[in-house]
Motif scaffolding. Structure first.
Motif, PDB file in Angstrom:
ATOM      1  N   GLU A  44      -1.536   4.775   5.349  1.00 21.94           N
ATOM      2  CA  GLU A  44      -1.246   3.343   5.391  1.00 21.94           C
ATOM      3  C   GLU A  44      -1.699   2.661   4.107  1.00 21.94           C
ATOM      4  O   GLU A  44      -0.972   1.838   3.533  1.00 21.94           O
ATOM      5  CB  GLU A  44      -1.932   2.692   6.599  1.00 21.94           C
ATOM      6  N   THR A  45      -2.899   2.996   3.647  1.00 21.45           N
ATOM      7  CA  THR A  45      -3.435   2.399   2.421  1.00 21.45           C
ATOM      8  C   THR A  45      -2.585   2.767   1.216  1.00 21.45           C
ATOM      9  O   THR A  45      -2.239   1.917   0.388  1.00 21.45           O
ATOM     10  CB  THR A  45      -4.896   2.851   2.200  1.00 21.45           C
ATOM     11  N   LEU A  46      -2.242   4.048   1.112  1.00 17.23           N
ATOM     12  CA  LEU A  46      -1.468   4.496  -0.046  1.00 17.23           C
ATOM     13  C   LEU A  46      -0.072   3.891  -0.051  1.00 17.23           C
ATOM     14  O   LEU A  46       0.416   3.473  -1.105  1.00 17.23           O
ATOM     15  CB  LEU A  46      -1.370   6.017  -0.103  1.00 17.23           C
ATOM     16  N   LEU A  47       0.581   3.806   1.107  1.00 17.52           N
ATOM     17  CA  LEU A  47       1.921   3.230   1.142  1.00 17.52           C
ATOM     18  C   LEU A  47       1.901   1.743   0.781  1.00 17.52           C
ATOM     19  O   LEU A  47       2.835   1.239   0.146  1.00 17.52           O
ATOM     20  CB  LEU A  47       2.571   3.452   2.508  1.00 17.52           C
ATOM     21  N   HIS A  48       0.841   1.062   1.155  1.00 18.36           N
ATOM     22  CA  HIS A  48       0.694  -0.341   0.759  1.00 18.36           C
ATOM     23  C   HIS A  48       0.587  -0.432  -0.774  1.00 18.36           C
ATOM     24  O   HIS A  48       1.277  -1.239  -1.412  1.00 18.36           O
ATOM     25  CB  HIS A  48      -0.531  -0.954   1.438  1.00 18.36           C
ATOM     26  N   TRP A  49      -0.268   0.390  -1.370  1.00 18.98           N
ATOM     27  CA  TRP A  49      -0.432   0.433  -2.825  1.00 18.98           C
ATOM     28  C   TRP A  49       0.884   0.820  -3.498  1.00 18.98           C
ATOM     29  O   TRP A  49       1.256   0.248  -4.526  1.00 18.98           O
ATOM     30  CB  TRP A  49      -1.545   1.424  -3.188  1.00 18.98           C
ATOM     31  N   ASP A  50       1.561   1.781  -2.921  1.00 19.38           N
ATOM     32  CA  ASP A  50       2.813   2.255  -3.490  1.00 19.38           C
ATOM     33  C   ASP A  50       3.827   1.111  -3.576  1.00 19.38           C
ATOM     34  O   ASP A  50       4.513   0.966  -4.585  1.00 19.38           O
ATOM     35  CB  ASP A  50       3.375   3.407  -2.646  1.00 19.38           C
ATOM     36  N   MET A  99       9.011   9.104   1.588  1.00 19.24           N
ATOM     37  CA  MET A  99       9.712   9.310   2.858  1.00 19.24           C
ATOM     38  C   MET A  99       8.888  10.185   3.791  1.00 19.24           C
ATOM     39  O   MET A  99       8.799   9.917   4.992  1.00 19.24           O
ATOM     40  CB  MET A  99      11.085   9.941   2.630  1.00 19.24           C
ATOM     41  N   ALA A 100       8.275  11.239   3.261  1.00 22.22           N
ATOM     42  CA  ALA A 100       7.455  12.128   4.088  1.00 22.22           C
ATOM     43  C   ALA A 100       6.266  11.374   4.666  1.00 22.22           C
ATOM     44  O   ALA A 100       5.915  11.551   5.842  1.00 22.22           O
ATOM     45  CB  ALA A 100       6.978  13.329   3.267  1.00 22.22           C
ATOM     46  N   LEU A 101       5.637  10.509   3.865  1.00 20.87           N
ATOM     47  CA  LEU A 101       4.489   9.737   4.357  1.00 20.87           C
ATOM     48  C   LEU A 101       4.921   8.720   5.418  1.00 20.87           C
ATOM     49  O   LEU A 101       4.239   8.554   6.435  1.00 20.87           O
ATOM     50  CB  LEU A 101       3.788   9.026   3.196  1.00 20.87           C
ATOM     51  N   ARG A 102       6.039   8.054   5.198  1.00 24.19           N
ATOM     52  CA  ARG A 102       6.518   7.088   6.201  1.00 24.19           C
ATOM     53  C   ARG A 102       6.893   7.788   7.504  1.00 24.19           C
ATOM     54  O   ARG A 102       6.612   7.293   8.594  1.00 24.19           O
ATOM     55  CB  ARG A 102       7.691   6.283   5.645  1.00 24.19           C
TER      56      ARG A 102
END
Length: 138
Positions: A44-50, A99-102
């Protein structure tokens, strides 16, 4: 103006590659860990940063790169045409990682062990891009 674009391009590349490497390391962690709760929090943290930093940096990489190429008349240069392939590949690796993380967050689906190789793939592609950009062998 060219030097300012070049500085923006290099800065954006560093930010983008840093974010993409971090994504690859997180995917590697997810592949190897049993702690799904911690993996979800980190994801969640990384996708927000991304979304805030890494993906916009990618846009600046492409925009500044194309602007420099047009301004310098490099679109017929073989080294630049060769560089576009790995650059597209690196952009695609970033997209696949996201996509893999989501999917991991949404469905809880396990991440393919192949994503554990993502950091090395990113570095290998970056090495080819840097070589072509600096040496301009063709």
């Amino acid at each position: 103006m060219y030097l300012y674009l070049k500085a923006l391009h290099i800065f954006s590349v560093v930010v983008f590659v840093g974010g993409t490497l971090t994504m690859g390391l997180l995917l590697r962690f997810i592949v190897r860990t049993d702690d799904r709760a911690q993996a979800r929090r980190l994801t969640e943290t990384l996708l927000h940063w991304d979304g805030l930093v890494t993906t916009p940096a990618l846009g600046f990489v492409w925009a500044a790169g194309f602007t420099m190429a047009f301004g310098a008349g490099w679109f017929t240069s073989p080294w630049l045409l060769l560089k576009i392939g790995p650059a597209l590949l690196l952009s695609g690796v970033h997209g696949l990682g996201g996509m893999a993380l989501r999917r991991f967050l949404r469905d809880g689906r396990p991440v393919s062990p192949l994503f554990g190789l993502m950091p090395m793939v990113v570095l290998a592609i970056l090495a080819v891009i840097a070589w072509l950009a600096v040496v301009k062998p063709f």
